[in-house]
Design an enzyme around this catalytic site. Structure first.
Site, short mmCIF file in Angstrom:
data_model
loop_
_atom_site.label_atom_id
_atom_site.label_comp_id
_atom_site.label_asym_id
_atom_site.label_seq_id
_atom_site.Cartn_x
_atom_site.Cartn_y
_atom_site.Cartn_z
N GLN A 110 -26.84 -20.93 37.02
CA GLN A 110 -25.82 -22.55 37.64
C GLN A 110 -27.30 -23.69 37.51
O GLN A 110 -27.42 -24.61 38.02
CB GLN A 110 -26.44 -22.40 39.12
CG GLN A 110 -25.03 -21.25 39.77
CD GLN A 110 -24.67 -21.46 41.09
OE1 GLN A 110 -24.84 -20.37 42.04
NE2 GLN A 110 -24.92 -22.74 42.16
N ARG A 145 -22.13 -22.28 48.43
CA ARG A 145 -21.10 -23.29 49.27
C ARG A 145 -21.57 -24.72 49.89
O ARG A 145 -20.94 -24.75 51.08
CB ARG A 145 -19.89 -23.19 49.42
CG ARG A 145 -18.76 -23.75 48.28
CD ARG A 145 -17.32 -23.59 47.88
NE ARG A 145 -16.53 -24.60 47.10
CZ ARG A 145 -15.81 -24.37 46.53
NH1 ARG A 145 -14.71 -23.31 46.42
NH2 ARG A 145 -14.90 -25.65 45.50
N CYS A 146 -22.33 -25.23 49.80
CA CYS A 146 -23.70 -26.10 50.54
C CYS A 146 -24.99 -25.90 50.74
O CYS A 146 -25.43 -25.80 50.12
CB CYS A 146 -23.72 -24.16 52.35
SG CYS A 146 -25.27 -24.65 53.02
N GLU A 202 -18.38 -28.79 47.70
CA GLU A 202 -18.60 -27.76 48.50
C GLU A 202 -18.44 -28.37 50.26
O GLU A 202 -17.68 -26.93 50.93
CB GLU A 202 -20.43 -27.47 48.90
CG GLU A 202 -21.25 -28.49 49.29
CD GLU A 202 -22.07 -28.72 48.75
OE1 GLU A 202 -23.10 -27.77 48.04
OE2 GLU A 202 -22.94 -28.66 49.48
N1 PCD Z 1 -15.58 -34.78 41.13
C1 PCD Z 1 -14.75 -36.05 41.55
N2 PCD Z 1 -14.83 -37.31 42.11
C2 PCD Z 1 -15.52 -36.97 43.01
C3 PCD Z 1 -16.69 -36.33 43.09
C4 PCD Z 1 -16.66 -35.32 42.10
O1 PCD Z 1 -13.62 -36.44 40.28
N3 PCD Z 1 -16.10 -38.60 43.84
C5 PCD Z 1 -15.36 -33.61 40.29
C6 PCD Z 1 -16.58 -33.14 39.58
O2 PCD Z 1 -16.70 -34.11 38.86
C7 PCD Z 1 -16.63 -31.97 39.43
C8 PCD Z 1 -16.07 -31.52 41.06
O3 PCD Z 1 -15.58 -32.59 41.35
O4 PCD Z 1 -15.87 -31.56 38.19
C9 PCD Z 1 -17.16 -30.75 41.69
O5 PCD Z 1 -17.95 -31.55 41.40
P1 PCD Z 1 -19.54 -31.85 42.51
O6 PCD Z 1 -19.18 -32.19 44.29
O7 PCD Z 1 -20.30 -33.17 42.04
O8 PCD Z 1 -20.15 -30.37 42.48
P2 PCD Z 1 -20.59 -29.89 41.25
O9 PCD Z 1 -21.73 -30.37 41.07
O10 PCD Z 1 -20.06 -30.05 40.29
O11 PCD Z 1 -20.36 -28.59 42.23
C10 PCD Z 1 -21.26 -27.73 42.40
C11 PCD Z 1 -20.60 -26.49 43.97
C12 PCD Z 1 -20.81 -25.59 44.19
S1 PCD Z 1 -22.02 -26.18 45.24
C13 PCD Z 1 -20.27 -25.04 44.77
S2 PCD Z 1 -21.50 -23.47 45.43
C14 PCD Z 1 -19.15 -24.32 44.52
C15 PCD Z 1 -17.75 -25.72 44.35
O12 PCD Z 1 -19.30 -26.62 42.85
N4 PCD Z 1 -19.30 -23.83 42.93
C16 PCD Z 1 -17.92 -23.57 42.25
N5 PCD Z 1 -16.66 -25.53 43.14
C17 PCD Z 1 -16.66 -24.81 42.33
N6 PCD Z 1 -15.89 -24.37 41.79
C18 PCD Z 1 -15.16 -23.54 40.72
N7 PCD Z 1 -14.34 -23.22 40.21
N8 PCD Z 1 -16.24 -22.77 40.44
C19 PCD Z 1 -17.95 -22.06 41.45
O13 PCD Z 1 -18.31 -21.47 41.57
MO1 PCD Z 1 -23.24 -23.78 45.38
O14 PCD Z 1 -24.71 -24.96 46.57
O15 PCD Z 1 -23.35 -23.13 44.10
O16 PCD Z 1 -23.73 -22.79 46.60
#
Ligand code: PCD
Length: 795
Positions: free
Chosen positions: A228, A375-376, A749
């Site tokens: 990432q 996702r935080c 997120e």
């Molecule tokens: N957007 C728009 N408008 C606004 C804002 C935003 O359209 N106002 C869009 C953009 O461009 C991109 C999306 O929506 O395409 C998202 O963005 P953002 O909120 O800035 O975010 P980024 O930095 O790009 O990404 C990151 C996130 C996270 S943190 C996670 S876990 C998850 C989510 O992203 N992962 C994933 N989502 C998703 N999807 C998919 N398909 N796969 C994946 O793996 Mo961490 O902290 O890493 O745990």
């Protein structure tokens, strides 16, 4: 110059700029089977690595016998910690200043920890070889519970740390303790609630893996990596291996989901790279599913006690929080702030809370390391859960409507930028408008009536309505506040406009499915008046892309998106001078017309040149005062985070006979400021909600007392399928970020952060009339049934 895109407008210029539902360019590749993932990479002479893992959670390694494995036809090498030590690679730094064994040197600290590695000519032979490596262990008692780990006679997880005699890692405090104590003394009412945010796992469908290739002729290490954050990983790779950074190339090809799981560096990467270096051939390592769940970084695992002080009218006066965090066997939480618990510090949420205090302790246990931002934004999920649950608890204590009590305590829209009690400056928000829209959309009054009707009729199914009106914090930077291994958290974009009027954009952030190849092209299309189809976005190759800190914690739009817009404006600035030359007027007499994507002579809109024409001129007829060519780079260090927010309403039916919870309605209103692509946003919200629902209803990594992972595969760790995911209604308001060049905030997120408390609040709401105040996640039927039973609600 022109103030940026209009917040509420859907630009009708048809070029695919801001606010347009452009179909994702990358999907063509994905849905025709032409995606290119790490496991698709094949190289001449490529070997395969399989890791030998400990069956025990806590044990001394007494001996390792490689003999039988080396006799397997096709096995090339068997590596142990001793072999790696020769290259100073037996250990690696974690992202929290701890040191983790790449292969166990002395003592295994969690089940499935890496003990040895077999390198062979194919994957199956490597696995057969691994079965034949003989390891003798001396087992020890394990501790898998953070509270027990802090008892005086608990097994000591970390005897490798000098002078360490306990499993306690650190204590962290934030807020104003005295002011908070005072608020509690003066309060009309106080409430307290224990809750456990269980250990879960990000579980991307593509597991982690790499192909490391040491080029002996050029002395260059190329690693195709499920990453990432390719650039940050290049820096770390260079630091750990000693190979100069310009001789390390990290390539993230297509990544099949990240979810925070692909932010840390894992032992498998180091082993593959070391093996390739020693053997001089490419080495591939790709995890199996159970290895992924059992050993790569987990998320959450916070035991929390919340206390709220309030007036009898429900005005919150203070919040006090106590947390015990399980960090597993190494302190490795990947979070870049200077706060040990990251953005948990934002636990006052969307409410104007005068006094707040939190004390947090972290402990080692015999479990895999983690505490990553699944996702935080670095523990904001735990914080949102705490505050959104506590508001519900308070509403029950005061017998007040949970929507009403939220409204009373919201930070008013006039108060932005708002300074929170724990020291954040929220950029913008309009929480009341969002809540009003939500209440209207779900017909709140109608739902309450139905709830009562069912109670009166002694219905078999109870109705519950739950809210979450959360605030997120995304977009790390600013560089002075957030860094990875000292590298400040900015992000970057480089735009080259070619003579025939199309462009290549290279960005420092790294998509894992979010759709950046489309949305970042839209930002450039908007700013330069080019067609989205004429813009190619590249990322994921450290040899060619500008340095960036990667994609996680919804930072791409706030930081990388800003860099892209600013780089485009730099291009436009130069283009303007070229336009003036083409039109034979002074630069001051040129205006940019956003809707037509062309430069015009002031007061004579029929005299103009398009960006395409300017691009050609910049290579064929560049003015004397400008260099030829049309390109720009921007490294953007944001002045602040962005603070997206949402108003979620969940409606559940709870079956009094079986304890089953049916999510009848999920309404999610997200405000992420100006929207780049509403269709992409909707997809993000759908995916994020599915993961939030999974957290609330199904998922938990569990252990037995010996430290065996009892939910370490998809038979026992319950990922949701389409069957478990209800219909979702998405909605939005637009409150632009005042400091972001295009007014956008992150969104990816938010749904996972915001939804779990809405669901738990709904289930509790269904049983509130019988005095139920809390139920821990995941709310499986057996758990819900016990609570129903205790409350006398079962049939
Ligand atoms: N957007 C728009 N408008 C606004 C804002 C935003 O359209 N106002 C869009 C953009 O461009 C991109 C999306 O929506 O395409 C998202 O963005 P953002 O909120 O800035 O975010 P980024 O930095 O790009 O990404 C990151 C996130 C996270 S943190 C996670 S876990 C998850 C989510 O992203 N992962 C994933 N989502 C998703 N999807 C998919 N398909 N796969 C994946 O793996 Mo961490 O902290 O890493 O745990």
């Amino acid at each position: 110059e022109d103030g940026g895109p209009d917040p509420e407008a859907h630009h009708g210029h048809g070029r695919g700029g801001m606010g347009q539902e452009v179909k994702r360019k990358e999907d063509r590749r994905f849905i025709t089977g032409r995606g290119n993932y790490v496991d698709d990479i094949k190289k001449d002479g490529m070997l395969h690595c399989h890791v030998v893992r400990s069956p025990h959670a806590h044990a001394y390694v007494k001996s390792i016998n490689k003999e039988r494995a080396l006799n397997v036809d096709g096995v090339v090498a068997v590596l142990t910690a001793e072999d790696l030590a020769e290259y100073d690679l037996a250990t690696m730094p974690t992202l929290m200043d701890d040191t983790q064994d790449v292969l166990v040197q002395d003592k295994v600290k969690f089940q499935s920890q890496e003990v040895a590695a077999v390198i062979a000519t194919d994957r199956y032979i490597a696995k057969d070889g691994a079965d034949k490596v003989e390891v003798k262990y001396e087992t020890l008692d394990a501790v898998v519970d953070a509270r027990k780990a802090l008892e005086p006679d608990a097994p000591l997880v970390r005897d490798d740390i000098e002078d360490n005699d306990s499993n306690h890692i650190f204590t962290w405090e934030t807020g104003d303790k005295e002011a908070t104590e005072k608020a509690f003394e003066d309060a009309d009412v106080t409430v307290e609630q224990d809750m456990y945010y269980q250990r879960i796992h990000p579980a991307p469908i593509e597991t982690c893996g790499c192909v490391a290739d040491w080029d002996t002729a050029n002395e260059k290490m190329t690693v195709h990596l499920t990453s990432q954050a390719p650039h940050a990983h290049r820096t770390l790779f260079s630091m750990v291996s000693g190979i100069p950074e310009h001789k390390v190339r990290i390539v993230s090809p297509d990544v099949g989901g990240g979810f925070g799981n692909k932010v840390p560096i894992y032992p498998g990467y180091v082993i593959a790279a070391a093996a390739s270096y020693v053997i001089g051939q490419p080495v591939k390592w790709v995890e199996e599913r159970s290895e992924n769940i059992q050993t790569t970084h987990f998320a959450r695992d916070y035991e929390m006690t919340g206390r709220v002080a309030a007036t009898k009218d429900g005005i919150i006066q203070g919040i006090d929080v106590d947390v015990l965090a399980d960090h597993g066997a190494y302190n490795a939480a990947a979070q870049p702030s200077k706060f040990p618990a990251g953005f948990f510090k934002i636990f006052t949420g969307s409410y104007d809370v005068p006094a707040a205090y939190c004390k947090l302790d972290a402990a080692y246990t015999n479990t895999a390391p983690g505490g990553i931002a699944y996702r935080c934004s670095f523990r904001v999920t735990e914080a949102v859960y705490l505050i959104e649950r506590m508001v519900k608890v308070l509403s029950q204590e005061l017998d007040m409507d949970p929507a009403e009590i939220r409204r009373k305590n919201f930070i008013p829209k006039e108060a932005f930028p708002y300074e929170s009690a724990t020291g954040w400056t929220y950029d913008s928000g309009d929480y009341e408008r969002a809540l009003d829209k939500a209440l209207d959309a779900v017909d709140y009054d109608g739902l309450r009536e139905e709830q009562q009707r069912r109670l009166d009729a002694d219905d078999d199914k109870l109705l519950g309505i739950g809210f979450s009106t959360f605030t997120e914090i995304v977009g790390a930077g600013p560089g002075k506040q957030c860094d990875i291994a000292g590298v400040e958290m900015f992000d970057s974009a480089e735009i080259r406009v070619h003579p025939t009027g199309n462009a290549t954009v290279r960005i420092g952030v790294q998509t894992q499915g979010q759709g950046h190849e489309t949305t970042f092209a839209q930002i450039v299309a908007e700013e330069l008046g080019l067609d989205v189809e004429d813009i190619t976005v590249e990322h994921g190759d450290t040899d060619t892309d500008p340095y960036g800190l990667g994609t996680y914690a919804s930072r791409s739009t706030p930081v990388g998106g800003a860099a892209t817009a600013v780089a485009a404006r730099k291009v436009r600035e130069k283009a303007k001078s070229i336009a003036a030359n083409e039109l034979e007027v002074a630069e001051e007499d040129i205006v940019w017309d956003r809707s037509s994507g062309a430069f015009q002579v002031k007061g004579a809109p029929d005299r103009g040149v398009t960006m395409k024409e300017v691009a050609f001129a910049s290579y064929t007829n560049s003015p004397a005062n400008e260099e030829p060519g049309l390109e720009a780079v921007d490294y953007y260090d944001p002045p602040n985070m962005t603070f997206p927010f949402g108003a979620y309403v969940c409606v559940v039916e709870v079956d009094r006979e079986t304890g089953e919870v049916d999510i009848r309605k999920f309404y999610a209103l997200d405000d992420c400021g100006n929207r780049i692509n509403p269709m992409v946003i909707e997809g993000q919200v759908h995916g994020g909600l599915a993961q939030g629902i999974a957290t609330a209803m199904l998922e938990e990594v569990t252990f037995d007392d010996n430290g065996n992972v009892t939910a370490g595969d998809f038979m026992n760790y319950l990922l949701p399928t389409a069957m478990e995911i209800p219909h979702m209604d998405t909605d939005y308001t637009v409150t632009p970020s005042p400091h972001h060049p295009i007014g956008a905030k992150g969104v990816g997120e938010s749904p996972t952060v915001g939804s779990p408390p809405a669901i738990v609040n709904a289930v509790v709401d269904a049983m509130a009339h019988a005095g139920v105040r809390h139920i821990d996640m995941p709310m499986t039927p057996d758990r819900v049934w016990s609570v129903l039973n205790e409350a006398g609600l079962t049939l």
